[in-house]
Motif scaffolding. Sequence first.
Motif, PDB file in Angstrom:
ATOM      1  N   LEU A  38       4.904 -39.974 -22.456  1.00 11.60           N
ATOM      2  CA  LEU A  38       4.877 -39.335 -21.244  1.00 11.60           C
ATOM      3  C   LEU A  38       6.030 -39.989 -20.185  1.00 11.60           C
ATOM      4  CD1 LEU A  38       0.914 -38.752 -20.719  1.00 11.60           C
ATOM      5  CD2 LEU A  38       2.725 -36.875 -21.189  1.00 11.60           C
ATOM      6  N   ASN A  39       5.976 -41.124 -20.341  1.00  9.68           N
ATOM      7  CA  ASN A  39       6.959 -42.024 -19.461  1.00  9.68           C
ATOM      8  C   ASN A  39       8.441 -41.551 -19.693  1.00  9.68           C
ATOM      9  OD1 ASN A  39       5.516 -43.514 -17.603  1.00  9.68           O
ATOM     10  ND2 ASN A  39       5.982 -45.386 -18.434  1.00  9.68           N
ATOM     11  N   ASN A  40       8.662 -41.250 -21.001  1.00  9.84           N
ATOM     12  CA  ASN A  40      10.078 -41.057 -21.419  1.00  9.84           C
ATOM     13  C   ASN A  40      10.247 -39.573 -20.880  1.00  9.84           C
ATOM     14  OD1 ASN A  40       8.917 -43.026 -23.188  1.00  9.84           O
ATOM     15  ND2 ASN A  40      11.273 -43.199 -23.699  1.00  9.84           N
ATOM     16  N   ILE A  41       9.342 -38.550 -21.236  1.00  8.69           N
ATOM     17  CA  ILE A  41       9.391 -37.241 -20.617  1.00  8.69           C
ATOM     18  C   ILE A  41       9.564 -37.236 -19.006  1.00  8.69           C
ATOM     19  CG2 ILE A  41       8.200 -34.862 -20.588  1.00  8.69           C
ATOM     20  CD1 ILE A  41       7.045 -35.655 -23.113  1.00  8.69           C
ATOM     21  N   LYS A  42       8.807 -38.026 -18.449  1.00  9.68           N
ATOM     22  CA  LYS A  42       8.605 -37.895 -17.153  1.00  9.68           C
ATOM     23  C   LYS A  42      10.005 -38.354 -16.421  1.00  9.68           C
ATOM     24  CE  LYS A  42       6.001 -40.952 -15.154  1.00  9.68           C
ATOM     25  NZ  LYS A  42       6.687 -41.972 -13.542  1.00  9.68           N
ATOM     26  N   GLY A  43      10.714 -39.247 -16.868  1.00  4.65           N
ATOM     27  CA  GLY A  43      11.848 -39.956 -16.570  1.00  4.65           C
ATOM     28  C   GLY A  43      13.030 -38.984 -17.066  1.00  4.65           C
ATOM     29  N   ASN A  44      12.960 -38.362 -18.226  1.00  7.85           N
ATOM     30  CA  ASN A  44      14.204 -37.196 -18.491  1.00  7.85           C
ATOM     31  C   ASN A  44      14.020 -36.090 -17.864  1.00  7.85           C
ATOM     32  OD1 ASN A  44      14.995 -35.116 -20.723  1.00  7.85           O
ATOM     33  ND2 ASN A  44      16.012 -36.902 -21.014  1.00  7.85           N
ATOM     34  N   MET A  45      12.671 -35.783 -17.492  1.00  9.70           N
ATOM     35  CA  MET A  45      12.712 -34.389 -16.799  1.00  9.70           C
ATOM     36  C   MET A  45      12.680 -34.490 -15.240  1.00  9.70           C
ATOM     37  SD  MET A  45      12.100 -31.604 -19.078  1.00  9.70           S
ATOM     38  CE  MET A  45      11.557 -31.354 -20.598  1.00  9.70           C
ATOM     39  N   GLY A  46      12.730 -35.760 -14.726  1.00  6.01           N
ATOM     40  CA  GLY A  46      12.600 -35.856 -13.142  1.00  6.01           C
ATOM     41  C   GLY A  46      11.107 -35.481 -12.683  1.00  6.01           C
ATOM     42  N   ALA A  47      10.094 -35.696 -13.629  1.00  8.46           N
ATOM     43  CA  ALA A  47       8.774 -35.011 -13.025  1.00  8.46           C
ATOM     44  C   ALA A  47       7.985 -36.236 -12.488  1.00  8.46           C
ATOM     45  CB  ALA A  47       8.149 -34.533 -14.249  1.00  8.46           C
ATOM     46  N   THR A  48       6.623 -35.737 -11.990  1.00 10.87           N
ATOM     47  CA  THR A  48       5.840 -36.607 -11.105  1.00 10.87           C
ATOM     48  C   THR A  48       4.877 -36.973 -12.302  1.00 10.87           C
ATOM     49  OG1 THR A  48       4.431 -34.957 -10.562  1.00 10.87           O
ATOM     50  CG2 THR A  48       6.023 -35.928  -8.974  1.00 10.87           C
ATOM     51  N   LEU A  49       4.076 -37.934 -12.145  1.00 11.00           N
ATOM     52  CA  LEU A  49       2.892 -38.116 -13.229  1.00 11.00           C
ATOM     53  C   LEU A  49       2.009 -36.827 -13.322  1.00 11.00           C
ATOM     54  CD1 LEU A  49       1.099 -39.933 -14.812  1.00 11.00           C
ATOM     55  CD2 LEU A  49       0.200 -40.939 -12.792  1.00 11.00           C
ATOM     56  N   LEU A  96      10.595 -25.123 -29.949  1.00  8.60           N
ATOM     57  CA  LEU A  96      10.863 -24.844 -28.342  1.00  8.60           C
ATOM     58  C   LEU A  96      10.635 -26.043 -27.478  1.00  8.60           C
ATOM     59  CD1 LEU A  96       9.812 -21.165 -28.787  1.00  8.60           C
ATOM     60  CD2 LEU A  96      12.056 -21.992 -28.585  1.00  8.60           C
ATOM     61  N   CYS A  97       9.508 -26.703 -27.921  1.00  8.37           N
ATOM     62  CA  CYS A  97       9.114 -28.031 -26.925  1.00  8.37           C
ATOM     63  C   CYS A  97      10.032 -28.998 -27.080  1.00  8.37           C
ATOM     64  CB  CYS A  97       7.744 -28.636 -27.679  1.00  8.37           C
ATOM     65  SG  CYS A  97       6.389 -27.520 -27.041  1.00  8.37           S
ATOM     66  N   GLY A  98      10.917 -29.226 -28.030  1.00 11.97           N
ATOM     67  CA  GLY A  98      12.022 -30.272 -28.283  1.00 11.97           C
ATOM     68  C   GLY A  98      13.183 -29.691 -27.617  1.00 11.97           C
ATOM     69  N   ASN A  99      13.260 -28.539 -27.294  1.00 10.08           N
ATOM     70  CA  ASN A  99      14.654 -27.879 -26.706  1.00 10.08           C
ATOM     71  C   ASN A  99      14.460 -27.815 -25.374  1.00 10.08           C
ATOM     72  OD1 ASN A  99      17.115 -27.381 -28.592  1.00 10.08           O
ATOM     73  ND2 ASN A  99      15.320 -27.282 -29.812  1.00 10.08           N
ATOM     74  N   MET A 103      10.306 -28.885 -16.752  1.00  8.24           N
ATOM     75  CA  MET A 103       8.945 -28.877 -17.055  1.00  8.24           C
ATOM     76  C   MET A 103       8.150 -27.576 -17.195  1.00  8.24           C
ATOM     77  SD  MET A 103       7.978 -31.857 -17.518  1.00  8.24           S
ATOM     78  CE  MET A 103       6.133 -31.541 -17.321  1.00  8.24           C
ATOM     79  N   PRO A 104       8.537 -26.577 -16.657  1.00 11.73           N
ATOM     80  CA  PRO A 104       7.753 -25.045 -16.804  1.00 11.73           C
ATOM     81  C   PRO A 104       7.993 -24.766 -18.377  1.00 11.73           C
ATOM     82  CG  PRO A 104       8.932 -25.266 -14.701  1.00 11.73           C
ATOM     83  CD  PRO A 104       9.111 -26.465 -15.371  1.00 11.73           C
ATOM     84  N   GLU A 105       9.109 -24.956 -18.884  1.00 11.40           N
ATOM     85  CA  GLU A 105       9.506 -24.495 -20.146  1.00 11.40           C
ATOM     86  C   GLU A 105       8.529 -25.331 -20.907  1.00 11.40           C
ATOM     87  OE1 GLU A 105      13.515 -24.582 -21.361  1.00 11.40           O
ATOM     88  OE2 GLU A 105      14.100 -23.507 -19.827  1.00 11.40           O
ATOM     89  N   LEU A 106       8.699 -26.505 -20.975  1.00  9.49           N
ATOM     90  CA  LEU A 106       7.754 -27.327 -21.904  1.00  9.49           C
ATOM     91  C   LEU A 106       6.427 -27.122 -21.858  1.00  9.49           C
ATOM     92  CD1 LEU A 106       7.914 -29.805 -23.851  1.00  9.49           C
ATOM     93  CD2 LEU A 106       7.696 -31.236 -21.963  1.00  9.49           C
ATOM     94  N   TRP A 168      12.413 -38.446 -27.273  1.00 14.30           N
ATOM     95  CA  TRP A 168      10.998 -37.833 -27.155  1.00 14.30           C
ATOM     96  C   TRP A 168      11.143 -36.220 -27.878  1.00 14.30           C
ATOM     97  CZ3 TRP A 168      10.594 -33.163 -24.976  1.00 14.30           C
ATOM     98  CH2 TRP A 168      11.345 -32.845 -23.811  1.00 14.30           C
ATOM     99  N   PRO A 169      12.279 -35.461 -27.820  1.00 17.46           N
ATOM    100  CA  PRO A 169      12.104 -34.404 -28.508  1.00 17.46           C
ATOM    101  C   PRO A 169      11.558 -34.322 -30.200  1.00 17.46           C
ATOM    102  CG  PRO A 169      13.990 -34.322 -27.229  1.00 17.46           C
ATOM    103  CD  PRO A 169      13.357 -35.756 -27.386  1.00 17.46           C
ATOM    104  N   TYR A 170      12.055 -35.555 -30.515  1.00 21.05           N
ATOM    105  CA  TYR A 170      11.710 -35.529 -32.336  1.00 21.05           C
ATOM    106  C   TYR A 170      10.193 -35.631 -32.507  1.00 21.05           C
ATOM    107  CZ  TYR A 170      16.740 -35.799 -33.159  1.00 21.05           C
ATOM    108  OH  TYR A 170      18.135 -35.622 -33.376  1.00 21.05           O
ATOM    109  N   ILE A 171       9.464 -35.929 -31.504  1.00 19.48           N
ATOM    110  CA  ILE A 171       7.935 -35.989 -31.543  1.00 19.48           C
ATOM    111  C   ILE A 171       7.425 -34.613 -31.856  1.00 19.48           C
ATOM    112  CG2 ILE A 171       7.431 -38.146 -30.317  1.00 19.48           C
ATOM    113  CD1 ILE A 171       6.540 -36.264 -28.153  1.00 19.48           C
ATOM    114  N   PHE A 172       8.170 -33.515 -31.545  1.00 20.00           N
ATOM    115  CA  PHE A 172       7.882 -32.139 -31.743  1.00 20.00           C
ATOM    116  C   PHE A 172       8.519 -31.768 -32.956  1.00 20.00           C
ATOM    117  CE2 PHE A 172       7.470 -32.484 -26.973  1.00 20.00           C
ATOM    118  CZ  PHE A 172       6.303 -32.260 -27.253  1.00 20.00           C
ATOM    119  N   TYR A 173       9.769 -32.373 -33.054  1.00 20.85           N
ATOM    120  CA  TYR A 173      10.724 -31.575 -34.591  1.00 20.85           C
ATOM    121  C   TYR A 173       9.963 -32.278 -35.845  1.00 20.85           C
ATOM    122  CZ  TYR A 173      14.426 -30.749 -31.131  1.00 20.85           C
ATOM    123  OH  TYR A 173      15.160 -30.272 -30.193  1.00 20.85           O
ATOM    124  N   ILE A 174       9.424 -33.103 -35.732  1.00 29.65           N
ATOM    125  CA  ILE A 174       8.615 -33.772 -37.015  1.00 29.65           C
ATOM    126  C   ILE A 174       7.691 -32.527 -37.512  1.00 29.65           C
ATOM    127  CG2 ILE A 174       6.483 -34.927 -36.011  1.00 29.65           C
ATOM    128  CD1 ILE A 174       7.346 -37.116 -37.743  1.00 29.65           C
TER     129      ILE A 174
END
Length: 524
Positions: A38-49, A96-99, A103-106, A168-174
């Motif tokens: 979540l921390n990595n996604i938050k930083g990558n997406m520029g999202a809030t907690l 699609l999650c990995g790509n 945030m709305p897409e994910l 982080w996208p690889y947690i979905f690609y697996i």
Amino acid sequence: MQQESLVEYGFRRVIITITAVLCALLEIVDTTIVNVALNNIKGNMGATLTEVSWVVTAYAIGNVIVVPLTSWLSQQFGRRNYFAASIVLFTICSFLCGNAHTMPELVLFRFLQGVGGGALLVTSQTLITEAYPPEKRGMAQAIYGMGVIVGPTLGPPLGGFIVDNYDWPYIFYINIPLGVIATLFTLEFVKSPKYGAKTAIKDVDWWGIVWLAMFVGSLQFVLERGQDEDWFSSELIVIFSILSFFGFFFFLWREMTFRNPIVNLKVLGNGNLRIGTILSFILGFGLYGSTFIIPLYTQATLGWTAQQSGLLMLPASLVTAFMMPVVGQLLQRGAKQQYMVAFGMLTFFVYSFWGYKIITPDTGADAFFWMLVVRGLGLAFLFIPITMLSLSTLKGKQIGEGAAFTGMMRQLGGSFGVALITTYIARDTQAHRVNLLSHVTVDNAAAAARINGGQANFIAHGSAVNTAFLKSLESIEYAVMKQATVMSYMDVFLYLGIMFLICIPFVLMVKASAGAKVDASNMH
């Protein structure tokens, strides 16, 4: 018998067992593997907690909505076809999650992934049960149960390893290669039972589905966005609160009056199921809430890596896996379900209070070990006994209906737990910050000494007097904010524990079901 015709032997049974456990693992791992990222996604997406928590809750909502529909969809399209389609949907949405780039897409793809995943867990248990003859179904449930326990165990450390070493996208690609294998095995080896006539379109409880989705979705929006939107001062929050209320009202009305309800609320006339439903909600709240907060605390406050956070949870999960068969044996030998649930609740309170006492801005890794072992022990005494307690006085078709209801409520509890904890931390942190800053004044000798000491340190490192003073204030602000955040985490641990402690007297008042036997194949 319908189930007897589905019994398999030899190689086919092995393949079906592998397929069922693999699909259950895919679904369960994805509920926990995201937490450490979540921390990595938050930083990558520029999202809030608050925004990033939707990655968890959207998946759970998709699960919750589809679980009551699984039985009907299997009948309409055939179990094999529906099961395979669910795996395909799950796998495509993983890609699609990995790509996802926003945030709305994910969140959208996580919701659809949850819709596919909801069928995997429910149908996998039925598949593995029906593939074994009646005298070996205990073994089938043991195999399935171990798979279910391994899922949460694998999620955090696997997610941590992937995030630290890849991205982080690889947690979905697996999921993709595993999903392809599971789809091929399903199409080749899984049989569909011969159902009766398909439900006519006019008999489908479409409005029940609409009202359920409206109620759950709107309530989640209010819980997640309320803090950012300043709650009921926001017109948007007011609108979604009204939608949630009417969704709940019309859902109840529809399910109580429609001839073929999608969720049979009348089964809640059973007292044990009513208690079990509440306990399932609380279990989901505590389980998913604590699983959400620990990686958040260790990464954001202690500065751990995602992999370190994931490995922290491993011993507790192994304790749960080890204790599950022991709990099953105790139940078979006549141990009362309510006493075991009460013990689990007390143990979970001990774990929560322990967490409340030990977490600081710099708690060491060793301090968590025994606390989390206690958590693992408590969960082992909650999962199976709560299910048995809920269903022990139901008969026939009611068992399946009750099981679907408790499963749905456990998922809802998890969704609400993450949402409420996220909102509470945001509000409570600010309250603690204001309180702490009220002590940082020129009249406070300790605060003045800290500011002066910081200023002197920055001057010694080459800063101008005014700049050094401002830097010293900034360092004080950072320390205060960190302490305020830790204090809000402490409050969450304490209140979670109190919630479980309060439940114990109510659990002990539940009537015993002497000698009641529940067919484990109905426990989804």
